[in-house]
Design a protein around this motif. Structure first.
Motif, PDB file in Angstrom:
ATOM      1  N   ALA A   1       0.893  -1.101  -0.108  1.00 11.25           N
ATOM      2  CA  ALA A   1       0.090  -0.085   0.149  1.00 11.25           C
ATOM      3  C   ALA A   1       0.660   1.202  -0.102  1.00 11.25           C
ATOM      4  O   ALA A   1       0.062   2.145   0.098  1.00 11.25           O
ATOM      5  CB  ALA A   1      -1.051  -0.227   1.622  1.00 11.25           C
ATOM      6  N   GLY A   2       2.366   0.747   0.617  1.00 12.18           N
ATOM      7  CA  GLY A   2       3.227   2.427   0.375  1.00 12.18           C
ATOM      8  C   GLY A   2       2.339   3.111   1.879  1.00 12.18           C
ATOM      9  O   GLY A   2       2.846   4.168   2.164  1.00 12.18           O
ATOM     10  N   GLY A   3       1.962   2.483   2.845  1.00  9.31           N
ATOM     11  CA  GLY A   3       1.583   3.159   4.350  1.00  9.31           C
ATOM     12  C   GLY A   3       0.466   2.539   4.598  1.00  9.31           C
ATOM     13  O   GLY A   3       0.467   0.967   4.447  1.00  9.31           O
ATOM     14  N   GLY A   4       0.211   2.995   5.897  1.00 10.64           N
ATOM     15  CA  GLY A   4      -0.434   1.686   7.722  1.00 10.64           C
ATOM     16  C   GLY A   4       0.610   1.934   8.678  1.00 10.64           C
ATOM     17  O   GLY A   4       1.712   2.253   8.388  1.00 10.64           O
ATOM     18  N   ILE A   5       0.213   0.832   9.503  1.00  3.41           N
ATOM     19  CA  ILE A   5       0.560   0.365  10.554  1.00  3.41           C
ATOM     20  C   ILE A   5       0.682  -0.747  11.364  1.00  3.41           C
ATOM     21  O   ILE A   5      -0.244  -1.722  11.054  1.00  3.41           O
ATOM     22  CB  ILE A   5       0.731   1.507  11.567  1.00  3.41           C
ATOM     23  CG1 ILE A   5       0.046   2.979  11.855  1.00  3.41           C
ATOM     24  CG2 ILE A   5       0.492   0.688  13.029  1.00  3.41           C
ATOM     25  CD1 ILE A   5      -0.763   3.560  12.659  1.00  3.41           C
ATOM     26  N   GLY A   6       1.965  -1.255  11.144  1.00 10.91           N
ATOM     27  CA  GLY A   6       1.832  -2.995  11.286  1.00 10.91           C
ATOM     28  C   GLY A   6       1.055  -2.963  12.982  1.00 10.91           C
ATOM     29  O   GLY A   6       2.168  -2.659  14.111  1.00 10.91           O
ATOM     30  N   ILE A   7       0.664  -3.533  13.220  1.00 12.29           N
ATOM     31  CA  ILE A   7      -0.427  -3.004  14.402  1.00 12.29           C
ATOM     32  C   ILE A   7      -0.585  -3.987  15.516  1.00 12.29           C
ATOM     33  O   ILE A   7       0.001  -3.487  16.615  1.00 12.29           O
ATOM     34  CB  ILE A   7      -2.086  -3.606  13.628  1.00 12.29           C
ATOM     35  CG1 ILE A   7      -2.960  -2.523  14.529  1.00 12.29           C
ATOM     36  CG2 ILE A   7      -2.944  -4.663  13.455  1.00 12.29           C
ATOM     37  CD1 ILE A   7      -3.727  -2.161  14.619  1.00 12.29           C
ATOM     38  N   ASP A   8       0.633  -5.112  14.867  1.00  8.39           N
ATOM     39  CA  ASP A   8       0.830  -6.155  16.341  1.00  8.39           C
ATOM     40  C   ASP A   8       2.217  -5.673  16.925  1.00  8.39           C
ATOM     41  O   ASP A   8       2.527  -6.271  17.752  1.00  8.39           O
ATOM     42  CB  ASP A   8       0.983  -7.798  15.789  1.00  8.39           C
ATOM     43  CG  ASP A   8       2.180  -7.813  14.711  1.00  8.39           C
ATOM     44  OD1 ASP A   8       2.542  -7.357  14.131  1.00  8.39           O
ATOM     45  OD2 ASP A   8       1.576  -8.646  13.599  1.00  8.39           O
ATOM     46  N   ALA A   9       2.877  -4.520  16.006  1.00 10.42           N
ATOM     47  CA  ALA A   9       3.827  -4.118  16.870  1.00 10.42           C
ATOM     48  C   ALA A   9       3.676  -2.552  17.915  1.00 10.42           C
ATOM     49  O   ALA A   9       4.730  -2.259  17.820  1.00 10.42           O
ATOM     50  CB  ALA A   9       5.080  -3.882  15.752  1.00 10.42           C
ATOM     51  N   VAL A  10       2.912  -2.300  17.789  1.00 11.64           N
ATOM     52  CA  VAL A  10       2.214  -1.507  18.597  1.00 11.64           C
ATOM     53  C   VAL A  10       2.407  -1.361  20.614  1.00 11.64           C
ATOM     54  O   VAL A  10       2.198  -2.984  20.057  1.00 11.64           O
ATOM     55  CB  VAL A  10       1.049  -0.537  17.918  1.00 11.64           C
ATOM     56  CG1 VAL A  10       1.433  -0.487  16.959  1.00 11.64           C
ATOM     57  CG2 VAL A  10      -0.011  -0.779  18.763  1.00 11.64           C
ATOM     58  N   VAL A  11       2.599  -0.909  20.799  1.00  7.17           N
ATOM     59  CA  VAL A  11       2.593  -1.297  22.720  1.00  7.17           C
ATOM     60  C   VAL A  11       1.051  -1.265  22.648  1.00  7.17           C
ATOM     61  O   VAL A  11       0.044  -0.935  21.902  1.00  7.17           O
ATOM     62  CB  VAL A  11       2.766   0.214  23.102  1.00  7.17           C
ATOM     63  CG1 VAL A  11       2.472   0.004  24.798  1.00  7.17           C
ATOM     64  CG2 VAL A  11       4.247   0.388  23.159  1.00  7.17           C
ATOM     65  N   ALA A  12       0.407  -2.251  23.390  1.00  6.45           N
ATOM     66  CA  ALA A  12      -1.054  -3.083  23.759  1.00  6.45           C
ATOM     67  C   ALA A  12      -1.521  -1.636  23.620  1.00  6.45           C
ATOM     68  O   ALA A  12      -2.613  -1.949  23.555  1.00  6.45           O
ATOM     69  CB  ALA A  12      -1.096  -3.839  25.280  1.00  6.45           C
ATOM     70  N   ASP A  13      -1.343  -0.498  25.005  1.00  8.11           N
ATOM     71  CA  ASP A  13      -2.248   0.109  25.220  1.00  8.11           C
ATOM     72  C   ASP A  13      -2.720   0.874  23.916  1.00  8.11           C
ATOM     73  O   ASP A  13      -3.843   1.739  23.679  1.00  8.11           O
ATOM     74  CB  ASP A  13      -1.766   1.512  25.808  1.00  8.11           C
ATOM     75  CG  ASP A  13      -2.307   1.098  27.737  1.00  8.11           C
ATOM     76  OD1 ASP A  13      -3.159   0.968  27.051  1.00  8.11           O
ATOM     77  OD2 ASP A  13      -1.851   2.354  28.444  1.00  8.11           O
TER      78      ASP A  13
END
Lengths: 341, 341
Positions: free
Chosen positions: B190-202
């Motif tokens: 996509a050329g963008g986005g957030i690696g959701i499993d790598a963010v802090v749980a909160d």
């Protein structure tokens, strides 16, 4: 068997800074309430208006007279930062031979002068919000020992307090039981644990598995709940904790006066039946035998008569023991667990 | 309105290293399949046995002839580390004027020589697994625009592929639609986005809210699902993503041959009815109007006749459109969405 992810040296000297009101020193009050035997004194800066009723000690007295191991930061500023006027006294504590432990948003280890002083002196500064343990992803494999997790329809509703009260009631009966902390204040009270909401999302249930490791068959881990399945910000934390804890028993924490999710707009709380069903359904993934062992309510705003009536009524509706940890203690819930198994 | 958390400069040169088999270059194949228009060439080291069928270019040719913006690492070693023999060619790409993007476990920015070279040259190295955006906790407030999230009973079952196929089908009809990535390969596509499993749980649901920001009323965000509510390790990620995405529509991804959670021991997968009910119940917290819009199945191991029968049967049982993104395309699901609303 009871290896903890963090082991703070006891006893503690509680640091109150120059706090102006008790509300900012909730951590110190919590530690003092739940582990008075660990608290040898308080350390206050000029102008501090909070008093735990402990002896005022400086770090040198604390170390030499009481063999204190750790200065525990028991206050938070609004914003959670570290004021400049704390740095010199905290360095003094390191020089006196104490470690320091804090659960602030700002990491003490990010303050270079503190970090370097600790390093030179061979002391440890524990920023307990962030675990330093190497985490693994959850594996869902059954661990021996028994586990109870406190859950709720919302955050900030008494899950830590209920867990501490159940662990204490079990311990007072001579049962093998440990409180297992998953948040910063709980960690400072327990001297160990993992701040579950601060781990990387992939590791929530893995971290929860580490918080309550394999134990003796009759040993109870009483695990501090976090978040809620019904909270639009923190449900992921709650679900990962539920799966990793693989609880045998859930205790539902409930505030009869709360109708909506706190600090959020527009989220009505689910009814008790839904709270129970959804938590049980989710928990069955890693423990098909999970049961609800009772409800812990906060009746502090009721008269004695009203509270008695309310709790009896709720108990009859749900066929579960209902306790208020402050008003009644956790006897009924622990009785239920003892007789049910 | 379509602000993305990450914006990689296009077009891409796909780096294949010295990969010995196609399976290690899944990222490159995925990017080439889903955005061929962005892929100007491939860059291979001596001995590489993978071939995307693109022109072999060195970084200088890529920059000067094709105005390539970013060298995208399209291969992973087993273990996800960066081999020593990549460092010189990657530095060459930086010197030729390219940024670099990678979704490896090992961060390229942790390799000092690469980091310093990029810094001196004013280039950017994107380690897309870890977002550099400042995250907030979720607020649960309704955003305008329409959202579809792919969910499933398990991980690694086609959620990214289904989302990409739905977005492409919508775009081919002239509908306003974007694929929204939540994992590293998706982000590179996509050329963008957030690696959701790598963010802090909160911040899981807060990050999910950022992945699909407010948009025009008729615009569809087609969001790549992660994890599964029924996965003992990754359910927290799935639930936070579900809440933060506040989907109007869910598409269930299903593998008829899979009976147990992959890469785990002892977890039978729930039936379709349970997958639907539990996802809908959870999603209703932030979008009471959520519906299931269809089922995306993988029938690659069936004959044409068997697949046809299977899909018709599943559709009749569930009263939902059933598609295989490879065999049939996503027509029926998109039709359902168009006519249902």
């Amino acid at each position: 068997m009871t290896q903890k992810p963090l082991d703070l040296k006891t006893p503690y000297l509680l640091f109150l800074g120059d706090a102006q009101e008790d509300g900012l020193a909730k951590t110190a009050f919590g530690i003092h309430e739940w582990c008075p035997e660990k608290c040898k004194g308080q350390m206050r800066l000029d102008g501090c208006k909070v008093d735990l009723g402990l002896e005022d000690l400086n770090p040198v007295e604390a170390k030499t007279v009481h063999n204190v191991g750790t200065l525990v930061i028991g206050v938070a500023n609004l914003g959670g930062y570290v004021p400049d006027n704390w740095v010199a006294p905290l360095c003094g504590a390191l020089r006196a031979g104490l470690d320091i432990a804090a659960g602030l948003h700002t990491r003490l280890n990010d303050i270079e002068f503190l970090r370097e002083t600790a390093k030179q002196l061979g002391r440890t500064i524990y920023d307990v919000r962030q675990t330093t343990q190497e985490l693994k992803v959850g594996n869902g494999q059954k661990r021996s020992g028994k586990r109870l997790l406190t859950v709720a329809a919302d955050c900030a509703i008494g899950k830590k307090y209920a867990a501490l009260a159940i662990a204490k009631e079990m311990q007072s009966r001579g049962m093998a039981a440990d409180f297992r902390a998953t948040g910063q204040t709980g960690i400072l009270i327990a001297g160990g644990g993992i701040g579950i909401d601060a781990v990387v999302a992939d590791f929530i249930s893995g971290a929860a598995e580490m918080v309550s490791p394999e134990n003796a068959k009759d040993h109870w881990d009483i695990i501090e709940g976090q978040g809620a399945l019904f909270h639009p910000a923190y449900a992921g934390v709650a679900l990962g904790l539920l799966h990793g804890s693989q609880p045998d028993a859930l205790v539902i924490c409930h505030d009869p006066d709360r109708s909506h999710t706190a600090f959020m707009e527009g989220f009505a709380l689910p009814d008790m039946e839904t709270v129970i069903r959804r938590n049980i359904e989710a928990a069955q993934l890693t423990n098909p035998h999970v049961k609800v062992a009772g409800i812990s309510v906060n009746t502090s705003r009721m008269t004695d008569d009203d509270a008695k009536f309310y709790m009896a009524d709720l108990s009859q509706q749900t066929k579960l023991p209902v306790c208020d940890p402050v008003r009644t203690g956790m006897n009924n819930i622990v009785d239920y667990l003892v007789h049910d198994r």
